[in-house]
Design an enzyme around this catalytic site. Structure first.
Site, mmCIF file in Angstrom:
data_model
loop_
_atom_site.group_PDB
_atom_site.id
_atom_site.type_symbol
_atom_site.label_atom_id
_atom_site.label_comp_id
_atom_site.label_asym_id
_atom_site.label_seq_id
_atom_site.Cartn_x
_atom_site.Cartn_y
_atom_site.Cartn_z
ATOM 1 N N ASP A 52 0.836 -1.203 0.000
ATOM 2 C CA ASP A 52 0.000 0.000 0.000
ATOM 3 C C ASP A 52 0.873 1.256 0.000
ATOM 4 O O ASP A 52 2.082 1.198 0.296
ATOM 5 C CB ASP A 52 -0.898 -0.040 1.248
ATOM 6 N N ASP A 110 -10.753 2.274 -3.192
ATOM 7 C CA ASP A 110 -11.322 2.017 -1.863
ATOM 8 C C ASP A 110 -12.846 2.074 -1.910
ATOM 9 O O ASP A 110 -13.499 1.764 -0.916
ATOM 10 C CB ASP A 110 -10.792 3.030 -0.837
HETATM 11 C C1 GLA Z 1 -5.727 1.917 2.252
HETATM 12 C C2 GLA Z 1 -6.104 0.758 1.353
HETATM 13 C C3 GLA Z 1 -7.164 -0.070 2.014
HETATM 14 C C4 GLA Z 1 -6.640 -0.571 3.352
HETATM 15 C C5 GLA Z 1 -6.213 0.603 4.224
HETATM 16 C C6 GLA Z 1 -5.537 0.136 5.469
HETATM 17 O O1 GLA Z 1 -6.776 2.823 2.358
HETATM 18 O O2 GLA Z 1 -6.532 1.207 0.103
HETATM 19 O O3 GLA Z 1 -7.518 -1.154 1.198
HETATM 20 O O4 GLA Z 1 -5.559 -1.438 3.152
HETATM 21 O O5 GLA Z 1 -5.326 1.467 3.530
HETATM 22 O O6 GLA Z 1 -5.098 1.162 6.281
#
Ligand code: GLA
Length: 748
Positions: free
Chosen positions: A481, A553
């Site tokens: 990420d 997301d």
């Molecule tokens: C980001 C990612 C999510 C998740 C969060 C965790 O927003 O896109 O899928 O992994 O971080 O903190």
């Protein structure tokens, strides 16, 4: 057929395969001019003669030199132009020495041809096996400024794409600074195009936006240190009278993940200059004597079957020449991700119950998302400290991994390697590893700072920390990420070694690639899924290493119709990681049927991200059936042809239709989606499938009578019956956010 290079009269270079031709030639001043890119043509010196004859535009033009007052660069289609040398449009390359601009003049020296382009993990780039690719390298030199320029062009046997990149070398004895080094693009003789871009924001990535070109510059960019949620490096120029399915279209993309610029400049004669590459603002690369700078690769694609045809060209190119070959056709695991199921609120027992529930419905891989390391109970601490959070995992992360493996599941973990929390052990030891000038105010995003990946020691440290965890857990999957953009760009490391800060953004991304390369060299079978706060780095640089990327997301099915449509214009379905999540949806609070969430997610790499331990048996049974069906359809997602049949952008704004045809044409998965119920929904009742075999007959899931290909092609597929009062008894779609998946099987 292997792409061929014909060199005509020692001045015209014609690169072609079965489908396209790319022609460049020497201008009277010995620079490289562009002649043509499009459907394959047969070119001889005689036929080309007329097209390479130069006519000077009248009216105020400045000429290249006193020797030839018939010639100006102002109206020439060029391969790698320079601003300010009788051309007033933006150039592709610029350099300075001290505070003086250099007016670069690269003239032809010779060319070389090769037939191999090996995959090399060090930097993301296209690749092709021996005999599958022809690489033309044209050598140019600017003796007055002590520089050489190599212009590289790669064409592959199975694609309409042309890949372009450049190597600039300082062969003089004094350093200079490159202030602009784009990857090139395409000069076109007209401006009859629409500029199609994929734009948005966090949770709203890659919506399709389109505008006509006009005299002046139409451009998109990112200066955030990542390709970004806001703009994607994929751009299409679509013929002004083209549609989704018809007309010429050119696609442009960059095999790169950092700052970029893509622009189409229309001059006073309605000629278009499209260019893409490293964003020139914030960029200043010192080129010391004997050193070279190589630009990222630009991928240029062509189709005469509209944006939909172009999307298939793009998808095939990415699958065959960008994504790691081991993942190209290999079924990806169906994951159960812990994030939306538990967020930070979990312990070992809760997770094991979740994983066991996943195993029961057919999940392949359990992914433990954020919150397993340091002392992380929320997003305010511990990034940089990649050791297990002992309170949550009394038997260590190795013990937990063992329990997951004992359930018969693969195990995946979330990392955010490029970030550091103000509350972390790492920052206490290495405050100088944060991106920012020392002792100055710095912006903070999601409670975190960015680590200086331009510093090799930082990359080595992260590799050491991550490899300890990977070894201990026998990890199969990583979710990488990246949750904030770069501000106050400044590397204390570059300052210490005396390199210009103008190199920072590019060196940062090179550091990201270096960590990827180290991980994949040590652990070639680990599947690394890309992610950046959702889809903030969905680009070909990341796809070179990560065969799939978390799309957004926002996993609401209706939102995803728009996001996945835009993404599929430039990228293959298999690259899109799509999860079925709970309702009401966490981002938009909308409740859509489970069937619709699955029918949208299956056009990509499927996963689940909800608390299965809280779902009733009926939902668990439905999910188990979905996973079984997905595994049957996954070969279509990996290797089939995707067809946009209707999008919200070009349809009546209420329905969407997508299809994937198996590579062997034996099956078609057809998805139909309707946003809102409507009282006379049957007005639009059939949709033509132009790609079917008109000689064959197709059975259709859930329908009694097979239909001939000719009928599907010309009369169209009868769309699902909708509820509209009198139709109640036969309605297949009743209510809002409904969808229907039909499987068409060819019967001979
Ligand atoms: C980001 C990612 C999510 C998740 C969060 C965790 O927003 O896109 O899928 O992994 O971080 O903190």
């Amino acid at each position: 057929m292997r792409p061929l290079l014909n060199v005509i009269d020692n001045r015209i270079f014609h690169l072609h395969n079965d489908s396209v031709s790319y022609i460049l030639y020497l201008l009277p001043n010995n620079q490289l001019g562009h002649l043509y890119y499009g459907p394959r043509v047969t070119a001889t010196a005689q036929t080309l003669e007329a097209y390479t004859k130069l006519e000077s535009k009248s009216g105020g033009t400045v000429h290249f030199s006193a020797e030839n007052t018939m010639f100006t660069l102002a109206d020439q289609l060029q391969e790698y132009p320079v601003y300010g040398t009788s051309d007033f449009r933006q150039g592709a390359i610029a350099a300075t020495r001290g505070d003086a601009p250099l007016y670069l003049n690269f003239t032809y020296q010779g060319f070389a041809e090769s037939h191999e382009k090996p995959r090399n993990l060090a930097l993301p780039a296209s690749f092709g096996q021996a005999g599958q690719v022809t690489v033309l390298t044209v050598d140019l030199a600017d003796a007055a400024h002590g520089l050489t320029l190599q212009q590289h062009y790669a064409m592959f046997d199975d694609s309409a794409a042309v890949v372009r990149w450049q190597t600039v070398t300082n062969v003089g004895d004094a350093a200079l600074t490159l202030t602009r080094a784009l990857s090139g693009g395409l000069d076109l003789p007209t401006a009859d195009y629409r500029f199609v871009q994929l734009s948005g924001n966090w949770a709203r990535e890659r919506h399709v936006k389109s505008r006509p070109l006009a005299q002046g510059t139409t451009a998109i960019e990112s200066q955030r240190g990542a390709s970004s949620h806001q703009q994607n490096p994929y751009v299409a120029l679509q013929a002004a009278d083209g549609t989704l399915q018809s007309g010429e279209a050119f696609g442009f993309n960059l095999i790169y993940s950092g700052n970029f610029q893509a622009s189409a400049e229309v001059n006073e004669w309605n000629q278009t200059r499209f260019m893409i590459g490293l964003h020139p603002d914030q960029f200043a690369w010192r080129l010391d004597p004997t050193t070279s700078f190589t630009t990222p690769e630009a991928v240029v694609t062509y189709s005469n079957a509209g944006l939909a045809g172009l999307s298939r060209t793009n998808a095939d190119f990415v699958r065959n020449h960008v994504i790691a070959p081991i993942w190209r056709d290999r079924p990806r695991p169906v994951v159960l991700n812990s994030w939306e199921a538990a967020y930070f609120d979990f312990d070992t027992e809760k997770l094991l119950k979740l994983a066991a529930a996943g195993k029961k419905v057919g999940i392949d891989c359990f992914v433990l998302d954020d919150g397993w390391f340091g002392h992380r109970d929320d997003d305010r601490s511990s990034l940089g400290d990649w050791q297990v959070y002992a309170k949550k995992f009394p038997h260590g992360i190795d013990g937990f991994a063992q329990s997951i493996h004992d359930l018969g599941l693969q195990f995946g973990l979330w990392f955010e390697p490029e970030m550091i929390s103000p509350r972390s052990n790492l920052i206490a030891v290495h405050p100088d590893w944060v991106v920012a000038p020392p002792h100055e105010r710095r912006a903070i995003g999601r409670n975190q700072y960015v680590l200086d990946f331009a510093n090799p020691a930082v990359v080595d440290n992260l590799f050491a920390q991550m490899s300890k965890v990977i070894d201990a857990t026998h990890l199969e999957y990583i979710k990488w990420d990246m949750n904030r953009n770069i501000t106050e760009a400044y590397s204390q490391y570059l300052a210490a070694i005396g390199r210009p800060q103008g190199e920072f953004f590019h060196r940062y991304i090179q550091g990201v690639y270096r960590l990827y390369a180290k991980l994949l060299t040590a652990y070639p079978d680990v599947l690394i899924e890309g992610c950046a706060g959702g889809g903030g780095r969905f680009d070909l640089g990341i796809l070179f290493y990560s065969p799939q990327i978390w799309v957004s997301d926002d996993s609401d099915a209706v939102e995803r119709l728009k996001i996945q449509t835009g993404t599929a214009l430039g990228y293959p379905l298999s690259a899109m990681s799509n999860h079925v999540t709970a309702v009401p949806n966490g981002q938009v609070n909308r409740t859509t049927p489970l069937e619709t969430r699955f029918n949208v997610a299956l056009f990509g790499t499927l996963g689940y991200e909800l608390d299965l331990t809280q779902e009733p048996q009926s939902v668990l049974d439905a999910i188990a059936a979905q996973i079984r069906l997905y595994k049957k359809l996954q070969p279509l997602v990996l290797t089939g042809d995707f067809h946009f049949l209707r999008t919200l952008e070009d349809g009546e704004h209420n329905t969407v239709a997508w299809a994937i045809e198996a590579a062997d044409h034996s099956r078609i998965a057809f998805g139909f989606y309707r946003l809102l119920a409507n009282p006379d929904g049957n007005a639009v009742d059939r949709l033509r499938l132009p790609f079917v075999d008109s000689q064959a007959s197709y059975s259709i899931s859930g329908r009694a009578v097979p239909v001939s290909g000719a009928v599907l092609k010309h009369l169209g597929l009868r769309l699902p019956y909708e509820f509209n009062g009198p139709n109640q008894a036969v309605a297949e779609l009743a209510g809002d956010f409904q969808s229907k998946l039909l499987i068409l099987t060819k019967e001979g």
